[in-house]
Write an enzyme that holds these catalytic residues in place. Structure first.
Site, short mmCIF file in Angstrom:
data_model
loop_
_atom_site.label_atom_id
_atom_site.label_comp_id
_atom_site.label_asym_id
_atom_site.label_seq_id
_atom_site.Cartn_x
_atom_site.Cartn_y
_atom_site.Cartn_z
N GLN A 101 7.45 -14.21 -4.97
CA GLN A 101 6.41 -13.23 -4.67
C GLN A 101 6.04 -12.47 -5.94
OE1 GLN A 101 7.25 -11.13 -0.63
NE2 GLN A 101 9.22 -11.67 -1.51
N ILE A 103 4.99 -11.45 -9.79
CA ILE A 103 3.84 -11.79 -10.65
C ILE A 103 4.19 -11.60 -12.13
CG2 ILE A 103 2.18 -11.17 -8.86
CD1 ILE A 103 1.89 -8.42 -10.25
N HIS A 119 1.94 -14.87 -5.10
CA HIS A 119 1.02 -13.73 -5.27
C HIS A 119 0.31 -13.76 -6.62
CE1 HIS A 119 3.67 -11.45 -2.15
NE2 HIS A 119 2.79 -12.23 -1.58
N CYS A 127 -12.10 -13.38 -14.14
CA CYS A 127 -13.40 -12.80 -13.77
C CYS A 127 -13.66 -13.13 -12.30
CB CYS A 127 -14.52 -13.36 -14.63
SG CYS A 127 -16.14 -12.78 -14.08
N1 APR Z 1 19.32 -7.63 -6.93
C1 APR Z 1 18.86 -8.18 -5.77
N2 APR Z 1 18.05 -7.54 -4.90
C2 APR Z 1 17.70 -6.27 -5.22
C3 APR Z 1 18.14 -5.62 -6.39
C4 APR Z 1 18.99 -6.35 -7.27
N3 APR Z 1 19.46 -5.82 -8.41
N4 APR Z 1 17.61 -4.36 -6.41
C5 APR Z 1 16.87 -4.23 -5.28
N5 APR Z 1 16.93 -5.36 -4.56
C6 APR Z 1 16.28 -5.67 -3.27
C7 APR Z 1 16.05 -4.47 -2.37
O1 APR Z 1 17.22 -4.22 -1.57
C8 APR Z 1 14.87 -4.97 -1.52
O2 APR Z 1 15.33 -5.77 -0.45
O3 APR Z 1 14.99 -6.17 -3.57
C9 APR Z 1 14.10 -5.86 -2.51
C10 APR Z 1 12.89 -5.15 -3.11
O4 APR Z 1 11.97 -4.85 -2.08
P1 APR Z 1 10.40 -5.04 -2.36
O5 APR Z 1 10.02 -4.37 -3.62
O6 APR Z 1 9.66 -4.72 -1.11
O7 APR Z 1 10.29 -6.58 -2.66
P2 APR Z 1 9.68 -7.72 -1.75
O8 APR Z 1 10.26 -7.73 -0.41
O9 APR Z 1 9.79 -8.92 -2.61
O10 APR Z 1 8.13 -7.35 -1.61
C11 APR Z 1 7.39 -7.39 -2.79
O11 APR Z 1 5.44 -6.48 -1.79
O12 APR Z 1 3.76 -5.07 -2.31
C12 APR Z 1 4.06 -6.40 -2.11
O13 APR Z 1 2.94 -8.22 -3.07
C13 APR Z 1 3.83 -7.20 -3.37
O14 APR Z 1 5.11 -9.15 -4.08
C14 APR Z 1 5.16 -7.79 -3.71
C15 APR Z 1 5.96 -7.62 -2.46
#
Ligand code: APR
Length: 247
Positions: A101, A103, A119, A127
């Site tokens: 997911q 980028i 994503h 563009c």
């Molecule tokens: N190692 C493994 N996992 C981790 C760590 C780590 N060091 N630190 C945090 N996490 C976990 C958190 O517990 C959580 O489950 O990573 C996850 C981060 O959550 P999000 O940022 O929501 O990530 P994700 O579920 O991949 O969603 C990201 O949301 O806004 C959209 O498109 C955007 O691709 C993006 C997506």
């Protein structure tokens, strides 16, 4: 935990078509904050900055936030051990593909070859009108970037809310999810669809699910077979050491 690590290593070694599904959490140890959770970006920034309509209506305001989030801080982030282990497991013929997911381009920079970027990728700008792509690193982002050909405002080459999933990434992700006999989910809440439906699809087609995350997620009590509680780099290094001892 050690039992789970050993069981995970056995499942990985028995697998014939293992894939990895990664979320923002795998890049936290590269210095890129997650979107959700205690230090999540959405606690500091309004997700509307990444709304497609808002971008077209207010490109100058949107670019101020986009530059700060995705270019000022993260341009120099490097892959961490979790990315490097995945690339090494691909070289060993164990991991067949990564669906991410993220980028941030860190899987490619770690050496992974088969990466489906659900994503998109922030390293290029596109563009919206003529489709011309340029490398973000070659553009002075202190001004709103414009297309050389048609002077439209360039957009990062990743999807905004309200935008469709890149067709190739979607098609390839569905294909490998249907063929996988193992998915290793690393650092994802499972909250963002349709990305999160890829591990669910694999499960429906009979895959085993190993999950690496310090916290439980929407996957953990629904599709996960082995939950490895911990940070991505630490757990992935333990798995690699165990795998190498047995191959
Ligand atoms: N190692 C493994 N996992 C981790 C760590 C780590 N060091 N630190 C945090 N996490 C976990 C958190 O517990 C959580 O489950 O990573 C996850 C981060 O959550 P999000 O940022 O929501 O990530 P994700 O579920 O991949 O969603 C990201 O949301 O806004 C959209 O498109 C955007 O691709 C993006 C997506």
């Amino acid at each position: 935990m050690q039992d789970s690590i050993e069981s995970a290593i056995d499942i990985i070694l028995k697998s014939k078509f293992a894939i990895v599904f990664t979320g923002a959490g795998i890049s936290v140890e590269s210095g890129i904050p997650p979107f959700r959770g205690e230090k999540g970006l959405w606690n500091k920034y309004d997700p509307d900055a990444l709304d497609l309509n808002n971008f077209h209506l207010n490109p100058f305001d949107a670019w101020k936030v986009i530059k700060e989030i995705f270019y000022d801080f993260f341009q120099d982030s490097k892959p961490n051990d979790a990315h490097l282990v995945i690339a090494e497991l691909e070289q060993l013929g164990i991991i067949k593909a990564v669906i991410t997911q993220n980028i941030d381009n860190l899987h490619y920079e770690a050496g992974s070859k088969v990466v489906y970027e659900f994503h998109g990728n922030s390293r290029k700008l596109v563009c919206p009108y003529c489709g011309k792509k340029v490398l973000a690193a070659e553009i002075d982002l202190s001004n709103v970037p414009l297309c050389e050909s048609c002077h439209a405002v360039l957009k990062p080459d990743f999807i905004f809310f309200g935008e469709g999933i890149p067709e190739d990434a979607y098609r390839n992700s569905v294909n490998v999810s249907q063929n996988a006999d193992l998915v290793i989910i690393i650092g994802s809440t499972g909250e963002v669809v349709p990305a999160a439906s890829m591990p669910q699809l694999a499960k429906q087609y009979g895959a085993k699910i190993i999950e690496v995350n310090p916290e439980k997620t929407l996957f953990t009590d629904s599709i996960t077979d082995i939950y490895l509680k911990g940070k991505a780099a630490e757990i992935m290094n333990k798995l690699l050491i165990g795998i190498k001892q047995k191959i």
